[in-house]
Motif scaffolding. Structure first.
Motif, PDB file in Angstrom:
ATOM      1  N   TRP A  56      46.864  45.817  40.255  1.00  0.00           N
ATOM      2  CA  TRP A  56      47.306  44.671  41.037  1.00  0.00           C
ATOM      3  C   TRP A  56      48.109  45.115  42.252  1.00  0.00           C
ATOM      4  O   TRP A  56      48.454  46.279  42.384  1.00  0.00           O
ATOM      5  N   ALA A  57      48.406  44.146  43.108  1.00  0.00           N
ATOM      6  CA  ALA A  57      49.246  44.392  44.278  1.00  0.00           C
ATOM      7  C   ALA A  57      50.024  43.128  44.606  1.00  0.00           C
ATOM      8  O   ALA A  57      49.541  42.014  44.380  1.00  0.00           O
ATOM      9  N   ALA A 128      41.673  44.633  43.952  1.00  0.00           N
ATOM     10  CA  ALA A 128      42.653  44.078  43.025  1.00  0.00           C
ATOM     11  C   ALA A 128      42.502  42.556  43.043  1.00  0.00           C
ATOM     12  O   ALA A 128      42.211  41.994  44.089  1.00  0.00           O
ATOM     13  N   PRO A 129      42.655  41.919  41.901  1.00  0.00           N
ATOM     14  CA  PRO A 129      42.925  42.534  40.604  1.00  0.00           C
ATOM     15  C   PRO A 129      41.652  43.073  39.950  1.00  0.00           C
ATOM     16  O   PRO A 129      40.579  42.498  40.096  1.00  0.00           O
ATOM     17  N   THR A 130      41.803  44.168  39.269  1.00  0.00           N
ATOM     18  CA  THR A 130      40.778  44.703  38.372  1.00  0.00           C
ATOM     19  C   THR A 130      41.486  44.995  37.057  1.00  0.00           C
ATOM     20  O   THR A 130      42.547  45.622  37.050  1.00  0.00           O
ATOM     21  N   VAL A 145      36.692  42.166  37.424  1.00  0.00           N
ATOM     22  CA  VAL A 145      37.006  42.354  38.837  1.00  0.00           C
ATOM     23  C   VAL A 145      37.281  40.960  39.370  1.00  0.00           C
ATOM     24  O   VAL A 145      36.434  40.078  39.286  1.00  0.00           O
ATOM     25  N   GLY A 146      38.488  40.757  39.878  1.00  0.00           N
ATOM     26  CA  GLY A 146      38.929  39.426  40.258  1.00  0.00           C
ATOM     27  C   GLY A 146      39.767  38.830  39.146  1.00  0.00           C
ATOM     28  O   GLY A 146      40.053  39.487  38.138  1.00  0.00           O
ATOM     29  N   VAL A 147      40.167  37.588  39.337  1.00  0.00           N
ATOM     30  CA  VAL A 147      41.002  36.912  38.353  1.00  0.00           C
ATOM     31  C   VAL A 147      40.231  36.811  37.033  1.00  0.00           C
ATOM     32  O   VAL A 147      39.056  36.461  37.008  1.00  0.00           O
ATOM     33  N   MET A 148      40.921  37.139  35.951  1.00  0.00           N
ATOM     34  CA  MET A 148      40.285  37.154  34.627  1.00  0.00           C
ATOM     35  C   MET A 148      39.935  35.748  34.133  1.00  0.00           C
ATOM     36  O   MET A 148      40.573  34.773  34.514  1.00  0.00           O
TER      37      MET A 148
END
Length: 161
Positions: A56-57, A128-130, A145-148
């Motif tokens: 994340w960032a 991010a997010p991954t 990959v992306g929001v869960m």
């Protein structure tokens, strides 16, 4: 004769798929993780636990969006054997990460990856997010990959615990 051959080939195909699903393993890479507080661990030390590794960032809208849900996962499942590890992307300034963690009171392991070595080990993560869900044996069982998809993540975690 043709029907028997087709049935045999179909059975062979099903058996091959079943074998691949049961016996193929995708082990998580062996990496060293250092928290904001300077505490070190590694993926080998996390075996025996279900682990959620989130790259994340602080500048990533999707990351910021899903962080409260990740915090809820930790609160709900940490006592049952889930470890959450949030790995800040290498381009994220450490003081931004520290500020975000303090402001949002993140209760789980937050690691810095200043050289991008952890992201590289997990498949050269750029986006991010991954997120990776890792089983108790240290195998990656799901990558997002992306929001869960949080209902799916909860279901998978419960199956693994």
């Amino acid at each position: 004769m043709k029907k028997g051959l087709i049935a045999a080939l179909a059975l062979l195909a099903i058996a091959s798929i079943a074998y691949a699903l049961l016996f193929s393993r995708n082990p998580a890479p062996e990496v060293k993780l250092t928290s904001l507080a300077g505490v070190s661990t590694n993926t080998a030390a996390l075996k025996g636990k279900v682990v959620l590794v989130n790259f994340w960032a602080t500048s990533c809208p999707g990351c910021v969006e899903e962080m409260p849900e990740i915090k809820k996962l930790h609160q709900q499942y940490a006592g049952k054997g889930l470890n959450v590890v949030a790995v800040a992307m290498s381009y994220d300034p450490p003081n931004y990460v520290q500020s975000f963690v303090a402001h949002n009171q993140l209760p789980f392991f937050v690691a810095l990856d200043p050289q991008g070595e952890v992201a590289k080990a997990f498949g050269d993560i750029q986006l991010a997010p991954t997120t990776f869900l890792i089983d108790k044996q240290g195998n990656i069982i799901k990558r997002y990959v992306g929001v869960m998809n949080f209902p799916e993540v909860r279901r998978l975690i419960e199956q693994q615990l």
